[in-house]
Design a protein around this motif. Structure first.
Motif, short mmCIF file in Angstrom:
data_model
loop_
_atom_site.label_atom_id
_atom_site.label_comp_id
_atom_site.label_asym_id
_atom_site.label_seq_id
_atom_site.Cartn_x
_atom_site.Cartn_y
_atom_site.Cartn_z
N ASP A 90 -61.32 21.67 -18.41
CA ASP A 90 -62.70 22.10 -18.67
C ASP A 90 -63.68 20.94 -18.73
N THR A 91 -63.18 19.73 -18.94
CA THR A 91 -64.06 18.62 -19.32
C THR A 91 -64.91 18.07 -18.18
N ALA A 92 -64.51 18.31 -16.93
CA ALA A 92 -65.29 17.77 -15.80
C ALA A 92 -66.72 18.30 -15.82
N GLU A 93 -66.87 19.57 -16.12
CA GLU A 93 -68.20 20.18 -16.21
C GLU A 93 -68.30 20.95 -17.53
N PHE A 94 -68.08 20.24 -18.62
CA PHE A 94 -67.99 20.92 -19.91
C PHE A 94 -69.36 21.42 -20.37
N SER A 95 -69.37 22.63 -20.88
CA SER A 95 -70.57 23.19 -21.48
C SER A 95 -70.12 24.17 -22.56
N CYS A 96 -71.02 24.51 -23.44
CA CYS A 96 -70.68 25.42 -24.54
C CYS A 96 -71.48 26.71 -24.42
N ASN A 97 -70.79 27.83 -24.56
CA ASN A 97 -71.49 29.11 -24.68
C ASN A 97 -71.09 29.83 -25.96
N GLY A 98 -70.52 29.05 -26.89
CA GLY A 98 -70.13 29.61 -28.18
C GLY A 98 -69.85 28.51 -29.18
N ALA A 99 -69.89 28.87 -30.46
CA ALA A 99 -69.75 27.89 -31.54
C ALA A 99 -68.35 27.28 -31.60
N PHE A 100 -67.32 28.03 -31.18
CA PHE A 100 -65.96 27.50 -31.28
C PHE A 100 -65.73 26.33 -30.32
N GLN A 101 -66.39 26.34 -29.18
CA GLN A 101 -66.27 25.19 -28.28
C GLN A 101 -66.81 23.93 -28.95
N TYR A 102 -67.95 24.08 -29.62
CA TYR A 102 -68.51 22.93 -30.34
C TYR A 102 -67.53 22.47 -31.43
N SER A 103 -66.97 23.40 -32.17
CA SER A 103 -66.09 23.05 -33.29
C SER A 103 -64.82 22.35 -32.82
N VAL A 104 -64.26 22.80 -31.70
CA VAL A 104 -63.07 22.15 -31.16
C VAL A 104 -63.40 20.74 -30.68
N MET A 105 -64.50 20.60 -29.96
CA MET A 105 -64.90 19.28 -29.47
C MET A 105 -65.23 18.34 -30.63
N GLU A 106 -65.79 18.88 -31.69
CA GLU A 106 -66.10 18.08 -32.87
C GLU A 106 -64.82 17.48 -33.45
N ILE A 107 -63.76 18.28 -33.52
CA ILE A 107 -62.47 17.78 -34.02
C ILE A 107 -61.92 16.70 -33.09
N LEU A 108 -61.99 16.94 -31.79
CA LEU A 108 -61.48 15.96 -30.83
C LEU A 108 -62.23 14.64 -30.93
N ILE A 109 -63.54 14.72 -31.04
CA ILE A 109 -64.36 13.50 -31.09
C ILE A 109 -64.12 12.73 -32.39
N LYS A 110 -63.99 13.46 -33.49
CA LYS A 110 -63.71 12.81 -34.77
C LYS A 110 -62.35 12.11 -34.75
N ASN A 111 -61.47 12.58 -33.88
CA ASN A 111 -60.13 12.00 -33.78
C ASN A 111 -59.90 11.37 -32.41
N LYS A 112 -60.97 10.86 -31.81
CA LYS A 112 -60.87 10.34 -30.45
C LYS A 112 -59.93 9.14 -30.32
N ASP A 113 -59.65 8.49 -31.44
CA ASP A 113 -58.72 7.35 -31.39
C ASP A 113 -57.28 7.79 -31.13
N ILE A 114 -56.99 9.09 -31.30
CA ILE A 114 -55.62 9.56 -31.04
C ILE A 114 -55.57 10.54 -29.86
N VAL A 115 -56.71 10.76 -29.21
CA VAL A 115 -56.76 11.69 -28.08
C VAL A 115 -56.74 10.91 -26.77
N SER A 116 -55.89 11.33 -25.87
CA SER A 116 -55.79 10.66 -24.56
C SER A 116 -56.89 11.17 -23.64
N ALA A 117 -58.12 10.81 -23.99
CA ALA A 117 -59.27 11.28 -23.21
C ALA A 117 -60.42 10.31 -23.36
N GLN A 118 -61.27 10.30 -22.34
CA GLN A 118 -62.51 9.54 -22.38
C GLN A 118 -63.67 10.52 -22.50
#
Length: 290
Positions: free
Chosen positions: A206-234
């Motif tokens: 989903d990340t190539a053209e990521f967009s949000c159409n609901g609050a849960f997408q924001y909440s999931v991404m918030e968790i990932l970003i807060k833990n970006k030091d352990i996520v294999s993603a840029q």
């Protein structure tokens, strides 16, 4: 030749007229005691008891607010030509029409199911092994999909817009409860294993053209970003639309996602009737209208 051309022209006009006349419609009937306020995008209508209102065109969300026990924000899942009737009675909502059962499940029961499953995720995580959690959560996802007549959570090119919307909502709701459960254990190594498994299988595409159409997408991404030091993603960086105390999160999210930070804040302050809601409503109306 002229007759053929005229026939084609009439056919096109009729086809266009038919598509307009059969556009998506949502009818809201107020059988509650007292008035209710209905919001659809920028349209706000007050329905007295016994009255009804029809909304035409593509509708994404409907907000219904009455007494203290009635304050709902419903996401609508319909194809452009489908029709849904929402009847408000005794502070509850009755769904009738096209995809009524699916709309009812997603708006009334999905959260109960997914949040109720969190205790099972915690139990499955006790041994700090991914396998029990994976089996438990993915079997549960299969059962959810059966309730909305879907076989897979993966979006395909053949899916209608409504189906894509349903899949996205279910997926990020489900992922949010898994991530929240695991993060609460405060075991960084286990969190890393779990988050990366679900990220790579369910989110990365989903990340190539990521967009949000609901609050849960924001909440999931918030968790990932807060833990970006352990996520294999840029995480790419974006322009901050409106500065806040969550700039450290929102800088990694596109405008469509930043919107939900302010939407969540607005809904919270509106629910507790705090004057701060006015600021968040103003930002939403001025900065996130597109």
């Amino acid at each position: 030749m002229k007759q053929s051309f005229l026939g084609k022209r009439i056919f096109c006009i009729l086809l266009f007229s038919s598509s307009v006349l059969s556009s998506q419609k949502i009818t809201i009937i107020n059988n509650n005691t007292g008035s209710v306020t209905i919001k659809n995008n920028k349209t706000e209508v007050i329905l007295k008891d016994g009255n009804k209102k029809e909304f035409s065109g593509i509708v994404n969300k409907i907000s219904i607010k009455g007494t203290q026990d009635l304050d709902r924000s419903l996401t609508i899942y319909l194809e452009p030509t489908e029709k849904l009737i929402l009847t408000i009675k005794n502070n509850t909502i009755v769904y009738q029409g096209d995809q009524a059962a699916i709309n009812e499940y997603l708006n009334e029961k999905l959260n109960v199911d997914t949040y109720g499953k969190m205790k099972d995720y915690l139990q499955a995580s006790e041994k700090k092994s991914l396998s029990p959690l994976k089996i438990n959560s993915e079997l549960f996802l299969t059962n959810i999909l059966k309730k909305v007549n879907l076989k897979s959570i993966i979006i395909s090119s053949e899916d209608t817009n409504s189906t894509k919307k349903i899949k996205t909502h279910i997926k990020y709701n489900w992922l949010y409860t898994i991530f929240s459960s695991v993060i609460s254990l405060k075991d960084k190594n286990f969190s890393k294993e779990v988050i990366n498994y679900y990220y790579q299988k369910y989110i990365e595409s989903d990340t190539a053209e990521f967009s949000c159409n609901g609050a849960f997408q924001y909440s999931v991404m918030e968790i990932l970003i807060k833990n970006k030091d352990i996520v294999s993603a840029q995480f790419p960086m974006y322009t901050i639309v409106e500065h806040s105390d969550s700039d450290n999160i929102n800088q990694y999210l596109p405008k469509t996602c930043q919107k939900y930070f302010f939407f969540n804040k607005y809904r919270y302050f509106e629910h507790i009737n705090d004057p701060q809601k006015d600021y968040y409503e103003k930002v939403l109306n001025e900065k996130f209208t597109d």
